[in-house]
Design a protein around this motif. Structure first.
Motif, short mmCIF file in Angstrom:
data_model
loop_
_atom_site.label_atom_id
_atom_site.label_comp_id
_atom_site.label_asym_id
_atom_site.label_seq_id
_atom_site.Cartn_x
_atom_site.Cartn_y
_atom_site.Cartn_z
N ARG A 276 0.07 38.63 17.42
CA ARG A 276 -1.34 39.03 17.26
C ARG A 276 -1.62 40.26 18.13
NH1 ARG A 276 -5.05 34.92 19.39
NH2 ARG A 276 -6.58 36.24 18.35
N PRO A 277 -2.48 41.16 17.65
CA PRO A 277 -2.74 42.38 18.42
C PRO A 277 -3.69 42.13 19.60
CG PRO A 277 -4.12 42.38 16.46
CD PRO A 277 -3.25 41.13 16.39
N ALA B 33 -5.62 46.76 14.59
CA ALA B 33 -4.21 47.00 14.23
C ALA B 33 -3.61 48.01 15.22
CB ALA B 33 -4.13 47.53 12.80
N ASN B 34 -2.38 48.33 15.00
CA ASN B 34 -1.67 49.30 15.84
C ASN B 34 -0.96 50.32 14.98
OD1 ASN B 34 -1.95 48.45 18.70
ND2 ASN B 34 -1.00 46.55 17.97
N GLY C 282 -1.57 42.95 12.49
CA GLY C 282 -2.99 43.22 12.76
C GLY C 282 -3.77 41.98 12.38
N GLU C 283 -5.05 41.97 12.73
CA GLU C 283 -5.85 40.82 12.33
C GLU C 283 -7.32 41.17 12.31
OE1 GLU C 283 -5.11 37.73 15.26
OE2 GLU C 283 -6.68 38.49 16.56
N GLY C 284 -8.07 40.36 11.57
CA GLY C 284 -9.51 40.55 11.51
C GLY C 284 -10.03 40.41 10.10
N ARG C 285 -11.19 40.94 9.90
CA ARG C 285 -11.88 40.80 8.62
C ARG C 285 -11.26 41.73 7.59
NH1 ARG C 285 -18.17 39.90 7.73
NH2 ARG C 285 -18.09 40.55 5.55
N GLU C 286 -10.96 41.19 6.44
CA GLU C 286 -10.25 41.98 5.43
C GLU C 286 -11.09 43.10 4.86
OE1 GLU C 286 -7.87 39.97 2.64
OE2 GLU C 286 -6.88 38.78 4.19
N PRO D 188 2.40 46.87 19.96
CA PRO D 188 2.30 45.59 20.67
C PRO D 188 3.00 45.65 22.02
CG PRO D 188 3.23 45.33 18.45
CD PRO D 188 3.16 46.79 18.72
N GLY D 189 2.50 44.87 22.96
CA GLY D 189 3.19 44.67 24.23
C GLY D 189 3.85 43.29 24.21
N TRP D 190 4.22 42.83 25.40
CA TRP D 190 4.95 41.56 25.50
C TRP D 190 4.14 40.39 24.93
CZ3 TRP D 190 4.39 36.78 27.80
CH2 TRP D 190 5.55 35.99 27.84
#
Ligand code: URA
Length: 238
Positions: free
Chosen positions: A53-54, A80-81, A29-33, A44-46
């Protein structure tokens, strides 16, 4: 190192299910903590598997547009996922894969402590709106333990079924008033706050609608679950 970075490293090495065997990269996942709002997709896909990265493929491009439409940047939110590794051949994640990954999402929510969680698609919805069907629950919210949960179709739904694009865009525009309301809820002072992510919100009435907003009541129980099972397979993620 932040707790979240530490967690991401653990996710990257996770071998708790079969998906680790075929992944190029895990996608934590990524972004602001300390994001106030967290978007949770399916898996996630390919493209995501390649980059770690999501939402960086076509569905991600639409998610970026949706965020822009409410003046939010990726850097201001957390994405996130439910499942952190790519299921092969575009298949849906399996129940045991979702179960093996559950602890990671739990921990992410504990660390980020978002005030609002937006579920993208059916798998994420199932976690926070148990027994609901996406066609009924999308565009509605509920609040539990100081967290507002808001259900949306998966952005990829618009790529497969053009008529859903407008629906998704309209639902996105409902987020800012809910977010303002959620942000106004004071922080819980007790250490129990870190436990909030473990609780599944009660299925009750959706939040009061804002001016001009339509909120549908979410059905729970056998009839809703049955309806869910009869949704066409190609739309299962939405
Ligand atoms: N679909 C998801 O659910 N998550 C991603 O990260 C990309 C596509």
């Amino acid at each position: 190192m932040s707790n979240l970075t530490d967690l991401n490293e653990k996710i990257a090495k996770c071998d708790a299910c079969r998906l680790c065997k075929q992944r190029k990269r895990a996608v934590p996942g990524e972004g602001r903590e300390d994001a106030e709002i967290m978007f949770i997709g399916e898996a996630p896909g390919w493209h995501e598997d390649q980059q770690g990265r999501p939402f960086v493929g076509p569905a991600g491009q639409f998610l970026d547009e949706l965020l822009q439409s409410i003046n939010l940047k990726r850097s201001e939110v957390y994405i996130a996922n439910v499942v952190k590794c790519r299921p092969p051949s575009h298949r849906d994640p399996l129940p045991d894969e979702i179960g093996a990954c559950r602890k990671w999402l739990d921990r992410q929510m504990e660390l980020i402590k978002p005030k609002m969680i937006v579920t993208l698609g059916r798998y994420s919805m199932a976690r926070f709106f148990p027994g609901a069907t996406i066609s009924k629950v999308h565009g509605t919210s509920r609040t539990s333990e100081g967290v507002t949960y808001f259900a949306m179709y998966h952005p990829a739904a618009a790529l497969h079924q053009g008529s859903l694009r407008g629906v998704i865009m309209e639902d996105m525009l409902k987020i800012p008033p809910f977010l303002t309301q959620a942000e106004a809820v004071p922080e819980e002072p007790t250490p129990q706050k870190s436990k909030k992510a473990e609780k599944v919100p009660k299925v009750e009435k959706a939040e009061k609608p804002g001016k001009g907003e339509k909120i549908e009541k979410v059905e729970k129980g056998a009839s809703a679950e049955k309806a869910e099972q009869t949704e066409p397979k190609q739309l299962s993620m939405f």
